[in-house]
Design a protein around this motif. Structure first.
Motif, mmCIF file in Angstrom:
data_model
loop_
_atom_site.group_PDB
_atom_site.id
_atom_site.type_symbol
_atom_site.label_atom_id
_atom_site.label_comp_id
_atom_site.label_asym_id
_atom_site.label_seq_id
_atom_site.Cartn_x
_atom_site.Cartn_y
_atom_site.Cartn_z
ATOM 1 N N GLU A 247 0.866 -1.184 0.000
ATOM 2 C CA GLU A 247 0.000 0.000 0.000
ATOM 3 C C GLU A 247 0.904 1.237 0.000
ATOM 4 N N GLU B 265 1.459 4.929 0.212
ATOM 5 C CA GLU B 265 0.910 6.251 0.530
ATOM 6 C C GLU B 265 1.876 7.329 0.048
ATOM 7 N N GLU C 110 -6.342 9.588 1.572
ATOM 8 C CA GLU C 110 -5.835 9.282 2.911
ATOM 9 C C GLU C 110 -6.272 10.313 3.964
ATOM 10 N N GLU D 103 -3.276 7.047 -1.554
ATOM 11 C CA GLU D 103 -2.665 5.710 -1.524
ATOM 12 C C GLU D 103 -3.037 4.948 -2.786
HETATM 13 MN MN MN Z 1 -3.373 3.807 4.084
#
Ligand code: MN
Ligand code: ADP
Ligand code: MN
Ligand code: MN
Length: 343
Positions: A113, A115, A174, A181
Motif C-alpha cells: 500500500e 501512501e 488518505e 494511496e
Molecule cells: Mn493507508
C-alpha cells in the motif's frame, strides 16, 4: 521503424534513492525484454560513481507499454551494474533475486500500500497559504471539493498504471488533505517491487503534467498530521492455507534482533513516523495482533475468521525500498516457516 524506450533506474542518493530516467530511440520493432539492449549513464551525476571512472551499466529487467507516449513506446526498468557486470552497491534488487529464488517453493506474495502526498510548491495540496486546513477526520476516503485535493491527478495515474499493465489493485484518499494511496499486488517479490518502482515513476511523471509534485516523505507535515507509510501485506502458500503458519510468521518478525534489523531498512526517518500515535506502533517495540492498527504487524480480522490468509507489516515508511522490505520479510518468515516444517 523506431520506438522510444524510457530507461528508468534507481540512483545512489542517500539516505533515500531517487528515480532517474532517459530516453533511447531503438530501431526495429519492439520484441520484448530480452531484445532491449544494455545501456550506460554517467554515475558521477547520480551518486553512483566517481568522475574519473564514471560509467555505469543499465540492464533492463522489466518492461511494459509506455502509457503516456503510447504507440509502440515502452518503459524499461533497469538494474545498475558496474562495468564488469557485477551489481552496483546501490543495486538492492540483485540480492532480492537471490533470496526470492531460494524460497520460491514457498510461493511468497506481497501487496504493498503506497501512501504519498501531493505538493503544490512548498505546501501540501489543499493546505491554505500560511496556515492549516481543518483538522484530520473527514478526509480519509472523502468526497467533495472541501475534502479532496488532486483527484484528477490520481485518476490519470491510475489509468496510466492500468494501461501499462501494472498489477495495481486500488486507490484511496488518505487521512491528511493531499495524501493518497495506491496498492500494488498481490504479486511475487520481484514483480511487486519492480511494478511499485514503475508505478512511483508514473506518479511523478503524471503529476508533472499538472504542475504538481508528489513525495514519499514519511512525515511531510510535522505535528498532529498522519505520516505516510507503505504497509506491506505478505503471505506464503502455507499462510494462505492455515493459521499456524500465520502465527509462525508473526513470531519470527519479533525474534531477537529481527525487529531492529527490519526497521532500520524500512525507510529513512522511520522514528519520526513510528511514534505510537497516528495508527502506528513505536519503532523500537514489536507487537502483533488481530485487527490492531496500533500494532507493528496486523492480522486482518477476516484472516482470523477464515483461519488463513496474510499478515500486514505496518512499519515500512512510504519511502521504503520495496526490494529491501520484501527481501527481509521473505528471509525472516520463510526461514522460520521452513524450520517449523510449515512449507
Ligand atoms: Mn493507508
Ligand atoms: P488496508 O485495510 O490495510 O488499507 P488495503 O486494501 O489497502 O488494506 O490493502 C490490502 C493489500 O493486501 C492489497 O494490496 C492486497 O493486494 C493485499 N493482499 C490481499 N491478500 C493477500 C495475500 N494473500 N498475500 C499478500 N497480500 C495480500
Ligand atoms: Mn490501505
Ligand atoms: Mn494497511
Amino acid at each position: 521503424m523506431t520506438f522510444k524506450a524510457e530507461y528508468i533506474w534507481i540512483d545512489g542518493t542517500a539516505p533515500t534513492a531517487k528515480l532517474r530516467s532517459k530516453t533511447k530511440i531503438i530501431t526495429g520493432a519492439p520484441a520484448g525484454l530480452d531484445a532491449l539492449p544494455l545501456w550506460g549513464f554517467d554515475g558521477s551525476s547520480t551518486n553512483q560513481a566517481e568522475g574519473h571512472a564514471s560509467d555505469r551499466v543499465l540492464k533492463p529487467v522489466f518492461s511494459c507499454p509506455d502509457p503516456i507516449r503510447g504507440g509502440d513506446d515502452v518503459l524499461v526498468l533497469c538494474e545498475v551494474l558496474n562495468t564488469d557486470m557485477t551489481p552496483h552497491a546501490s543495486n538492492t534488487r540483485a540480492e532480492l533475486a537471490e533470496v526470492s529464488a531460494r524460497f520460491a517453493a514457498q510461493e511468497p506474495i506481497f501487496g504493498i500500500e503506497q501512501e504519498y502526498t501531493f505538493f503544490d510548491g512548498t505546501r501540501p495540496l489543499g493546505f491554505p497559504e500560511g496556515g492549516y486546513p481543518a483538522p484530520q477526520g473527514g478526509y480519509y476516503c472523502g468526497v467533495g471539493a472541501d475534502e479532496i485535493f488532486g483527484r484528477e491527478v490520481v485518476e490519470a495515474h491510475l489509468d496510466h498504471c492500468l494501461k501499462a499493465g501494472l498489477g495495481i489493485s486500488g486507490i484511496n484518499a488518505e487521512v491528511m488533505p493531499g495524501q493518497w494511496e495506491f496498492q500494488v499486488g498481490p504479486l511475487a517479490p520481484l514483480e511487486v517491487s519492480d511494478q511499485l518502482w514503475v508505478a512511483r515513476w508514473l506518479l511523478y511523471r503524471t503529476a508533472e503534467d499538472f504542475k504538481i509534485s508528489a513525495t514519499l516523505d514519511p512525515k511531510p507535515v510535522k505535528g498532529d498530521w498522519n505520516g505516510a507509510g507503505a504497509h506491506t501485506n505478505f503471505s506464503t502458500k502455507a499462510m494462505r492455507e492455515g493459521y499456524d503458519a500465520i502465527i509462525t510468521a508473526c513470531e519470527s518478525l519479533g525474534e531477537g534482533s529481527k525487529p531492529l534489523d527490519h526497521v532500520k531498512n524500512y525507510g529513512a526517518g522511520i522514528d519520526e513516523r513510528l511514534t505510537g500515535l497516528h495508527e502506528t506502533a513505536p519503532w523500537d517495540e514489536f507487537t502483533y495482533g488481530v485487527s490492531d492498527r496500533g500494532a507493528s504487524v496486523r492480522i486482518p480480522w477476516q484472516v482470523e475468521v477464515d483461519g488463513k490468509g496474510y499478515i500486514e507489516d505496518r512499519r515500512p515508511n512510504a519511502n521504503v525500498d520495496p526490494y529491501l522490505v520484501t527481501r527481509l520479510m521473505v528471509d525472516t518468515c520463510c526461514t522460520a516457516l521452513e524450520k517449523a516444517g510449515q512449507v
